[in-house]
Structure formats: C-alpha cells, structure tokens
Design a protein around this motif. Sequence first.
Motif, mmCIF file in Angstrom:
data_model
loop_
_atom_site.group_PDB
_atom_site.id
_atom_site.type_symbol
_atom_site.label_atom_id
_atom_site.label_comp_id
_atom_site.label_asym_id
_atom_site.label_seq_id
_atom_site.Cartn_x
_atom_site.Cartn_y
_atom_site.Cartn_z
ATOM 1 N N ILE A 190 0.838 -1.207 0.000
ATOM 2 C CA ILE A 190 0.000 0.000 0.000
ATOM 3 C C ILE A 190 0.872 1.255 0.000
ATOM 4 N N LEU A 191 1.865 1.287 0.880
ATOM 5 C CA LEU A 191 2.744 2.458 0.972
ATOM 6 C C LEU A 191 3.600 2.622 -0.280
ATOM 7 N N THR A 192 4.044 1.502 -0.853
ATOM 8 C CA THR A 192 4.866 1.573 -2.069
ATOM 9 C C THR A 192 4.046 2.090 -3.243
ATOM 10 N N THR A 193 2.792 1.657 -3.331
ATOM 11 C CA THR A 193 1.896 2.166 -4.377
ATOM 12 C C THR A 193 1.686 3.664 -4.212
ATOM 13 N N HIS A 194 1.533 4.085 -2.951
ATOM 14 C CA HIS A 194 1.396 5.518 -2.660
ATOM 15 C C HIS A 194 2.636 6.285 -3.103
ATOM 16 N N LEU A 195 3.826 5.746 -2.807
ATOM 17 C CA LEU A 195 5.071 6.413 -3.199
ATOM 18 C C LEU A 195 5.171 6.534 -4.722
ATOM 19 N N LYS A 196 4.757 5.477 -5.403
ATOM 20 C CA LYS A 196 4.802 5.509 -6.873
ATOM 21 C C LYS A 196 3.903 6.617 -7.412
ATOM 22 N N SER A 197 2.735 6.801 -6.774
ATOM 23 C CA SER A 197 1.806 7.853 -7.205
ATOM 24 C C SER A 197 2.386 9.242 -6.953
ATOM 25 N N LYS A 198 3.384 9.322 -6.065
ATOM 26 C CA LYS A 198 4.051 10.591 -5.765
ATOM 27 C C LYS A 198 5.347 10.750 -6.578
ATOM 28 N N ASN A 199 5.440 9.995 -7.666
ATOM 29 C CA ASN A 199 6.575 10.086 -8.609
ATOM 30 C C ASN A 199 7.900 9.587 -8.039
ATOM 31 N N VAL A 200 7.819 8.699 -7.049
ATOM 32 C CA VAL A 200 9.041 8.032 -6.582
ATOM 33 C C VAL A 200 9.409 6.965 -7.605
ATOM 34 N N ASP A 201 10.671 6.935 -8.009
ATOM 35 C CA ASP A 201 11.144 5.966 -9.000
ATOM 36 C C ASP A 201 11.443 4.646 -8.287
#
Length: 504
Positions: A190-201
């Motif tokens: 869940i947190l990793t998906t959130h980070l991806k949505s925040k443009n984390v590579d």
Amino acid sequence: MSSRQTKTDVILIGAGIMSATLGSLLKELAPDWKMTVIERRSKAGEESSNEWNNAGTGHSSLCELNYTVEKSNGSIDISKAIKVNEEFQVSKQFWSYLVKSNLIRNPRDFVVPVPHMSFVQGEKDVSFLKKRFAALSDNPLFAGMEFSEDPDKLKEWIPLMMKDRDANQPIAATRIESGTDVNFGSLTRILTTHLKSKNVDIKYNQNVDDIKRAKDGSWELKVRNVENGSVERLNAKFVFIGGGGGSLHLLQKSGIPEGKGIGGFPVSGLFMVCKKPEIVAKHRAKVYGQAPVGAPPMSVPHLDTRVIDKKESLFFGPFAGFTPKFLKFGSNMDLFTSIKPHNLVTMMAAGVKNIPLTTYLIKQLMLSKEQRMEELRQFIPDAKSDDWELLVAGQRVQIIKDTAAGKGTLQFGTEVISAADGSIAALLGASPGASTAVSVMLEVMRRCFPQQIKEWEPKIKEMIPSYGTTLMENPELIADIQQSTAQTLGLKDAAAKEKARTVS
C-alpha cells in the motif's frame, strides 16, 4: 554492457516496510525531494516484510513474555515492554494519519483486532505471569489486561487450547482485547503504491553491487539489473539501507567506520500452519508462551490467528533453524562473505560464546514433523498432524558486536547504524522490527537530517501527535491516542464484535 548515471536526492535500498515507511514520511515532509527505491526482487515486500514470512504480531508487549524480565530480587522489569508499546503507539498514529489523509483507503486491508494473550504452565511460570500482570496492569499503556487461572474462564478465551488439557497442571493466562494482527506485506505494498503515485522511481530486479563515497560527499551506487545485466550508476545525497538481512553486506560496502566490527548471525524460522476453517474458527488470539531454555528470544513459541487476504489461518512456531543465508532468497555464501578483517575477532568470539545456541538451532532444524507436532500439542493437546503443514518463514540476521558485556555479543532487536555526517544509514537486526518501523525511521531522520528536523516538527506532530513527548508521562494522551487510533483504524467496533462473539 551499458552504464548510465542518474542523480537523485534520496535512495532507499530495499522495498520493505522500513523503506516504505521512511519514504512515506519524507514525502510528507519534503515532497519536492527526488527519491529512488531499489529492490532486488520483482515486487515490494517479498522478504522479511512479507505476510507469510513473519508472525504479523503488532508488537506492543501485550503478550510477549521476553519483553519483561524477572530480576534477582523477584521484581519484574517492564522498561522494555513500555518502550516497545510506546513505539507501536507511534506506528498506529502515523497509520491513522495516512487513513485520515486518504493515503490509505481501507485500514482493514492491513490491520485487524486480535486479542493478545500470554499462556504459561507450571507453578513457577504461573507465579511469574501473576507478577508480570500486576506490574503491567497498573500502567495506562496496558489498560484492560485480564488475568485468570480459572479453567472455565480459559475455556472461554482459548477453547481450542483447553480441549483435552490435563486439569491437574497449574496454568494461567493474561488477555487484552486491544491487540492486533498486522499484515506488513500488505501495508508495504500500500505504501509503495502511494510512493509511486508521488513520482518516486521504484526499480525492481535491481541489485546494488557497490556503494562508494563520491568526491563531493554524496554516494554513488553501482546497480545491476538481475534480468539483463545492464548497469546503472545512481548518485544521491542520502542513502538508506533497509535491505533486511542483506543490509550488513551493503553497510560493509559503504566503508563507513561506524560499520566496522559488526557481524551478523542468521536465524531461519519455520511455522506450522493450519488453514482448516473448522479448526481455525475455534481459536482467535495471538497466544505467546515461554521460550525454551537455550532458545533465542525470537523463538518464543506462539499460536497466532493470522488474517491474510481476508482469510484466517493459524500459525504455530517459530521453530528456529540455521542456514548461512542472510535472506530467504539469498546465497549460502552470505555468512562467510560477511566476515571481514575488521569483524573477524568479534565473529570468532561470538562463535565460541554461542556454541549452545548453534547446537540448539541445528537440533531445531533436524526436528521431524511429528516432533514439531509434539511441541504444538503443548498448546493444542489434541492437534492432528494431518491438519497442519510446514511453512518456511523469513530469515533474520541478529547483530553481533563488541559491547560492555564482552566481545562478540549477540544483540536482539533493531539498531540504526549511521555515518557521522548523516549521509547514509542502515538498519540491522530483527524483532520487534516492523511494528516499530515509524519510531525507527524517525530516529533515522533525527540523525541524518538534523538541519531539517526542527523545521519539520509541526508537520511531524500533525502526523504523530505524541511526537516529542513520553507517553508514560501523559496518561490522558495515552487514552486519547488509543481511542482515536482504534476509531480511525477500524479496530474499535471490530473489537466490540469480537468480545460479543467470545461471550456468546
């Protein structure tokens, strides 16, 4: 073979609960920072954070007997229990913030209420549990804990464990309804998906082959794609090594003096698992017992209700074992390649000191299924072998270092190792690990971002209302936090339903 260089502000090595937590905190505090996550596996949360690789206990000292120690004068030292409980309250506050901010939509996807219990047999352990209960029940962090030696009451609490039990042996248990089962694998995703949505590579299937200090004080990582062999060089001002058992090797590659003299001792875990609904329905609790003599603290036997993919099952264990791998998907050479000139004496001293532990682990590894079933029958007297299967859980690497207690001392718990300038930090160790991830990552930020932490403080307090205070010194705040986090995380109503189910 191609090689290119990419600059970023922050690199998080390992897509587990620790990196996911640190990344989520930093994205709230410094949203403009460019961030990259590097993961050896093809998905997030595949190693220690995975739900099948740990017990999923929201460690808060409600049931873990090894967090309370009986001193020579007969009193009970509850200082570690208080520390771990407070740290779990911090995690719950951050998760609640994420729910309120709609960054987590449904908390039931990763946390559910499951009563936490301690269960003991024999006069000596019953006496210990009674003293432990007395010491904890006066403390507001442990409000609501119950104690009973009454077989009828225990039949209400743990019917599966009481069926066909010898009525002549002294037994006792404590129970507290506010315990949790946490799916750390789901939370990581869940947190990793959130980070991806925040443009984390987020880079999967990537192995960090080397970490070197650049001339300007930043860090240069040589990263290899494990599928096609292509190499990329990443440069960052700050690196966090959150690779579970793999962190020690990466810390050694960095060459920082703070990482010298530290070794690692791998311990594998196995669980017996029951998925039969008619059996699972008869037990809903996480029940922890006393560790056998000679066993490491992480081998405390427990019978756990687990909720994974909305299905309940029972886990019993862990049975300890030994393999030289530092990761479940690691190499048999991991232990040997971790031995360096700077930690050789420390590792040798640990080897001599821990011969009984090594012998215990090897014996555990050689147990037959029926021998494991006999240990399970200490908890469930009428357990049938056909109802249970063996599951290989995650790999843990305990820290070995020289301390005041002597050379080559085996450490239990988690520890942050950071460079003097705060440009790189690594997390080593094991339990309570994931449960205290938010507190541990706040410690990383205090060490590594001393210039920014003051500026960030108002936002941190918005996310974690107790930040900067000791809960034990503020009983009213404890009550407020426990009530609000239970409400936000959907634990309150579910706990009430559980109580009604148990009574009926």
